[in-house]
Design an enzyme around this catalytic site. Structure first.
Site, PDB file in Angstrom:
ATOM      1  N   ILE A 186      47.361  41.582  36.345  1.00  5.66           N
ATOM      2  CA  ILE A 186      46.492  40.621  35.661  1.00  5.66           C
ATOM      3  C   ILE A 186      46.148  39.480  36.626  1.00  5.66           C
ATOM      4  O   ILE A 186      47.029  38.807  37.156  1.00  5.66           O
ATOM      5  CB  ILE A 186      47.170  40.069  34.382  1.00  5.66           C
ATOM      6  CG1 ILE A 186      47.676  41.231  33.484  1.00  5.66           C
ATOM      7  CG2 ILE A 186      46.208  39.156  33.623  1.00  5.66           C
ATOM      8  CD1 ILE A 186      46.604  42.175  32.974  1.00  5.66           C
ATOM      9  N   LYS A 187      44.844  39.315  36.824  1.00  6.89           N
ATOM     10  CA  LYS A 187      44.379  38.299  37.779  1.00  6.89           C
ATOM     11  C   LYS A 187      44.116  37.000  37.009  1.00  6.89           C
ATOM     12  O   LYS A 187      43.323  36.977  36.055  1.00  6.89           O
ATOM     13  CB  LYS A 187      43.095  38.801  38.433  1.00  6.89           C
ATOM     14  CG  LYS A 187      42.883  38.300  39.833  1.00  6.89           C
ATOM     15  CD  LYS A 187      41.723  39.069  40.438  1.00  6.89           C
ATOM     16  CE  LYS A 187      41.371  38.566  41.791  1.00  6.89           C
ATOM     17  NZ  LYS A 187      40.131  39.175  42.261  1.00  6.89           N
ATOM     18  N   ILE A 188      44.786  35.956  37.438  1.00  7.32           N
ATOM     19  CA  ILE A 188      44.803  34.697  36.694  1.00  7.32           C
ATOM     20  C   ILE A 188      44.317  33.573  37.609  1.00  7.32           C
ATOM     21  O   ILE A 188      44.758  33.484  38.755  1.00  7.32           O
ATOM     22  CB  ILE A 188      46.262  34.374  36.269  1.00  7.32           C
ATOM     23  CG1 ILE A 188      46.887  35.517  35.476  1.00  7.32           C
ATOM     24  CG2 ILE A 188      46.368  33.032  35.581  1.00  7.32           C
ATOM     25  CD1 ILE A 188      46.694  35.470  33.996  1.00  7.32           C
TER      26      ILE A 188
END
Ligand code: E4P
Length: 224
Positions: A84-86
């Site tokens: 998950i790219k945050i």
């Protein structure tokens, strides 16, 4: 240093994967927006993952912690192996902390300084993405930030993997490998520039010409 391809274009990604030089893919909303708007994003991302295997970063678009966590949960339903790219904002760090508690891998994106990278690592990020090209674009030294991050990592024995992102040309790739990045995520065009050299092309052409010349000589002499 591993190479990922920074793209959402399936044709490019498949070609890069066929050469065996990449071990993952990073996408972002801007890369997805360049593709056919009629394409279903989930299907596209699953096709991308099936083509490469390995790492797939999928970015959230919420800017509050609860929204990011909801999106992460949703993404993991259809892409259980996704990272998950945050975004590197306060709410993002809180989301990283919670996802780390749940053993969900995260890639903190839009990092432009060593202190941001350190904060992301302390929050529990699995990957920290340093955007060096955008720093160069504004006249700063992007590779120096990657060097600083790698030095801090060595001295402090940090676990997060350093991704050199926002790569503009092959020299960036070489400098990031020397600087100690673990991974470089590279646009397809730059990957192709990395594997090409004019002396390879002219050298190959000369070998083929000489081989063909030798064959015709042999044919003339009847010794083929
Ligand atoms: C990385 O994760 C980003 O998608 C990317 O490297 C951003 O690069 P850009 O500066 O070319 O948009």
């Amino acid at each position: 240093m591993e190479l990922y391809v920074d793209s959402a274009n399936l044709k490019e990604i498949r070609h890069a994967a066929s050469m065996g030089i990449i071990s993952g893919v990073t996408t972002n909303p801007s890369l997805l927006a360049k593709e056919d708007p009629n394409q279903d994003i989930k299907t596209l991302l699953l096709d991308i993952h099936a083509s490469v295997g390995g790492h797939l970063s999928v970015e959230v678009v919420s800017t509050d912690t609860a929204g990011m966590l909801r999106e992460a949960e949703e993404i993991l339903k259809w892409a259980p192996e996704a990272t998950i790219k945050i975004p590197m904002i306060a709410d993002g760090l809180a989301a990283v902390k919670e996802l780390n508690r749940q053993d969900i891998p995260t890639n903190v994106t839009l990092i432009f300084s060593a202190t941001q990278a350190l904060a992301a690592a302390n929050a529990g990020a699995t990957y920290v993405s340093v955007f060096l090209g955008r720093l160069d674009d504004i006249g700063a030294d992007g590779v120096q930030v990657v060097r600083d991050v790698a030095e801090i990592w060595d001295m402090n024995d940090l676990d997060a993997l350093i991704i050199a992102a926002s790569i503009r040309h092959p020299i960036h790739v070489m400098e990031c490998a020397k600087a100690g990045a673990h991974i470089s995520t590279v646009p397809y065009k730059v990957l192709m520039q990395c594997i090409k050299h004019p002396l390879t092309d002219s050298g190959l052409q000369a070998f083929l010409n000489d081989y063909n010349k030798m064959q015709s000589e042999k044919e003339k002499l009847g010794t083929k």
